[in-house]
Design a protein around this motif. Structure first.
Motif: not given
Lengths: 213, 263
Positions: A22-26, A28-35, A61-64
């Motif tokens: 949960l934390a990792g996907s969150c 990573f999704a945050l990082l890519t989303g901000l990017g 990462s959103g699916v995970v």
């Protein structure tokens, strides 16, 4: 389960794996989303192989995140139900901001952690559902699709801010906490301090079991 | 580079579709297989390969049939929602000519522009995973030529020129024929203008947004909650640092433990 002197095992492997998925996907999704959102941060998509690749990494990462969010909900909702003592804890801000006089002992999770859990559940569901709309927005009415983009980022604002508080409280603010999510073990003194009611229940149960034998 | 405007005078359109063909030819867009649909409109909608078309609206008038033909393509907004929504730099760009152009090399196929556009213009291709739309023939107008559609128009329905001159011309023509200029909101400028005769009600026409504006949800997404994410993350991190310096870590009382409790 091997015993360790002066230590209490707080989490099992399933909980730890779910937490980090949960934390990792969150994150990573945050990082890519901000990017994808801040054109100034082109460095993020560049390092990840371009904007197109970043789009798909964000979706996967959103699916995970969605799957581990469901697992987390099933696993923790029971321990995160509010009890009467939680009100007292909240009124004193958990003793974090000023000296609390009669902080009630917490169960497995204190009221702040419970709020965080429900916060992640509610806004996580909004993020996942709006993300699904954004994945294929053209099959939805355009007004709904537009709302999805706004709600997605609004919920990210809410969750990401709380996640920073969660990381701080689990590391710098409370030494001994993050190990619970790495090794699963905490010291007995830590559990008495932070999970008093949970530890007492557990010891009662253990006594009852040994008495029954 | 000066700003330009394409003026579409609906009183002059004969529905010849020269603009449609010229657009295909200049932009090297393949023809679509179309069928008989009971309308002269063909193809029925814009697509990845059809950036402009004439829309035919049929009305009964005095017992007869009346057609309204309308050249429909990107409006080239002065404050384009598609560009605001686009996550990939360079995929959608508002140029200083006023033309809003797309660059397929940078498009990542996220479809946000399709959702954001108040005129429903960009079209997505599943096969290419990209969008396409009218570019106002940016590659022609920067070379001093009118867009291909304007160049092909035989009736003077489509005209192209410097912004101020075209705005003046639009209003002059609207006054002369007793019509209105669309879009009429002075706060929402576009680089395409219509002269619409008064007997035509906008609501009667297909695919027209009578009151175009930047969608509020798109605006709040990009101008409100986007900066909020950084304020939230940075603000909480700052508060956490302050808390650490003022209150310090909460250590479990070590006397009970007889050792380092923070592991």
């Amino acid at each position: 389960m091997a015993k360790r002197e002066g230590m209490v095992r707080v989490t099992d492997a399933t909980e730890r794996i779910t937490h980090w998925l949960l934390a990792g996907s969150c994150l990573f999704a945050l990082l890519t989303g901000l990017g994808l959102m801040f054109h100034q941060w082109e460095i993020i998509p560049t390092l990840l192989g371009g904007y197109y690749a970043t789009k798909w990494m964000h979706i996967f990462s959103g699916v995970v995140f969605a799957v581990s969010l469901i697992a987390a909900m099933i696993m923790w909702w029971h321990e995160c139900k509010f009890v009467a003592d939680d009100g007292k804890w909240i009124m004193q801000a958990g003793g974090y901001l000023w000296e609390a006089e009669d902080l009630p002992p917490a169960g497995m999770y204190n009221a702040g952690q419970k709020i965080f859990f429900w916060f992640v559940v509610v806004f996580g569901i909004i993020i996942v559902l709006s993300g699904l709309v954004m994945w294929n927005p053209l099959v939805f009415p355009v007004v709904l699709a537009r709302w999805a983009y706004m709600l997605h980022v609004m919920s990210v604002f809410a969750v990401a801010s709380f996640v920073i508080a969660h990381i701080y409280l689990g590391t710098f603010a409370n030494p001994g906490t993050v190990q619970i999510m790495f090794t699963g073990w905490a010291t007995k003194a830590y559990c008495e301090e932070h999970k008093g009611r949970w530890l007492a229940d557990r010891e009662l149960k253990a006594e009852a079991e040994s008495a029954a034998e | 580079m000066a700003e330009y405007i394409k003026l579409i005078d609906l009183t002059k359109c004969t529905g010849c579709r020269a603009c449609q063909v010229a657009c295909k030819q200049w932009n090297e867009l393949p023809a679509e297989k179309t069928g008989f649909s009971g309308s002269l409109q063909n193809p029925l909608d814009l697509s990845y390969d059809t950036w402009t078309l004439i829309r035919y609206d049929e009305f009964e008038e005095d017992g007869g049939t009346k057609w309204i033909m309308r050249h429909d393509a990107c409006m080239h907004c002065d404050w384009p929602a598609c560009v605001k929504a686009c996550p990939s730099p360079g995929a959608l760009v508002k140029t200083d000519t006023g033309a809003v152009v797309h660059d397929k090399r940078f498009c990542i196929g996220c479809k946000a522009c399709v959702v954001a556009c108040p005129f429903d213009i960009p079209r997505y291709s599943k096969k290419e995973e990209k969008i396409a739309k009218c570019t106002l023939c940016y590659d022609r107008i920067t070379d001093g030529k009118p867009p291909a559609c304007v160049n092909a128009c035989p009736t003077g329905c489509l005209q192209f020129g410097p912004k101020e001159q075209m705005i003046e011309q639009a209003h002059k023509r609207a006054d002369a024929v007793g019509g209105a200029v669309y879009p009429s909101n002075p706060k929402y400028e576009t680089h395409v203008l219509y002269v619409i005769p008064t007997e035509i009600q906008l609501a009667q026409l297909q695919h027209v947004n009578p009151n175009p504006k930047m969608p509020t949800t798109i605006l709040w997404w990009k101008n409100l909650f986007k900066p909020f994410t950084l304020l939230g993350i940075g603000g909480v991190a700052g508060l956490a640092a302050l808390h650490y310096m003022i209150k310090g870590p909460h250590r479990v009382s070590e006397k009970e433990e007889g050792g380092e409790a923070d592991g």
